[in-house]
Design an enzyme around this catalytic site. Structure first.
Site, PDB file in Angstrom:
ATOM      1  N   ARG A 122       0.834  -1.211   0.000  1.00 11.73           N
ATOM      2  CA  ARG A 122       0.000   0.000   0.000  1.00 11.73           C
ATOM      3  C   ARG A 122       0.866   1.257   0.000  1.00 11.73           C
ATOM      4  NH1 ARG A 122      -4.635   0.728   4.374  1.00 11.73           N
ATOM      5  NH2 ARG A 122      -2.923   0.358   5.826  1.00 11.73           N
ATOM      6  N   ARG A 155       2.645   4.184   4.944  1.00 13.34           N
ATOM      7  CA  ARG A 155       2.238   4.510   6.311  1.00 13.34           C
ATOM      8  C   ARG A 155       3.210   3.888   7.316  1.00 13.34           C
ATOM      9  NH1 ARG A 155      -4.229   3.281   6.689  1.00 13.34           N
ATOM     10  NH2 ARG A 155      -3.513   2.263   8.604  1.00 13.34           N
ATOM     11  N   ARG A 166      -0.756  -5.137  14.574  1.00 12.30           N
ATOM     12  CA  ARG A 166      -2.150  -4.773  14.266  1.00 12.30           C
ATOM     13  C   ARG A 166      -3.009  -6.018  14.090  1.00 12.30           C
ATOM     14  NH1 ARG A 166      -1.050  -1.464   9.168  1.00 12.30           N
ATOM     15  NH2 ARG A 166      -3.285  -1.115   8.979  1.00 12.30           N
TER      16      ARG A 166
END
Ligand code: AP5
Length: 208
Positions: A122, A155, A166
């Protein structure tokens, strides 16, 4: 229509929310995006949560619930919303129940291996939050946002250590919401491994 998008990190909640938002003219309220905007603008809240987001841990319920309560009180959420990334704990779900009715909880079902591929590839535009993937949804020019021309970034929480944390946090704190909403008869499972177009078609069928 009041919607919750539930699912592990990288399941594609934000990608589908962007499509549903345009199709149904309801706001896309992402708690992750709200926190990141506060971090970018160096607000008090942003300073408080910066390290928490980078590590992949959850922001305390009290802070998160207050932020969502404020956001839902804005007029654009009167006729519906997509809550993406909230609730993430039972306490948040209980708090939401006292703020608003929910029509559907869309559960993005996906395998861990696919999540890892999606998150590691991403790339995002920091100012707009627009999301790309180096393989599955590349920008027109490598590393550059299609509309603003700004460089794309990875990110902080898309680095391997934070991704693994996460996923653990999701299993421990958020996955119990699947049963919570199943018992309330609100849960709809979506196969999130397909293409965004196929997922959106499946979404339209199940909420019809
Ligand atoms: P948040 O921003 O909500 O992160 P997340 O839930 O981990 O979700 P992601 O944004 O990583 O994934 P996504 O499912 O939206 O996937 P995307 O569409 O981008 O939260 C960040 C942090 O904020 C948390 O860790 C926590 O610290 C804090 N926070 C937020 N909410 C909180 C709360 N309620 N309580 C406490 N703390 C909170 O897609 C991923 C990639 O895959 C992209 O590259 C995309 O292009 C690609 N892709 C998407 N769909 C497809 C597809 N169908 N096929 C191929 N590629 C695809």
């Amino acid at each position: 229509m009041n919607l919750i998008f539930l699912g592990p990190p990288g399941a594609g909640k934000g990608t589908i929310a962007a499509i549903v938002k345009d199709a149904y003219k309801i706001p896309h309220i992402s708690t992750g995006d709200l926190f990141r905007a506060n971090i970018k603008n160096e607000t008090e809240l942003g300073k408080q949560v910066k390290e928490i987001l980078a590590s992949g841990n959850l922001v305390p319920d009290e802070i998160t619930i207050k932020m969502v309560e404020n956001r839902l009180s804005e007029s654009d959420a009167n006729d519906g919303y997509i809550l993406d990334g909230f609730p993430r704990t039972i306490a948040q779900a209980d708090a939401l129940a006292s703020m608003s009715d929910v029509d559907y909880v869309v559960n993005f079902v996906i395998e861990r291996e696919t999540i890892l591929k999606r998150l590691s590839g991403r790339r995002v535009c920091k100012s707009t939050g627009r999301t790309y993937h180096i393989l599955y949804n590349p920008p027109k020019v490598e590393g550059i946002d299609d509309e603003t021309g700004e460089p794309l970034i990875q990110r902080d929480d898309d680095k391997e250590e934070a991704i693994l944390n996460r996923l653990d946090v999701y299993e421990k704190s958020t996955a119990p919401l699947i049963d919570y909403y199943k018992k309330k008869g609100l849960l709809i499972d979506l196969d999130a491994s397909k293409s965004p177009e196929e997922i959106f078609e499946a979404f339209k069928k199940v909420i019809r």
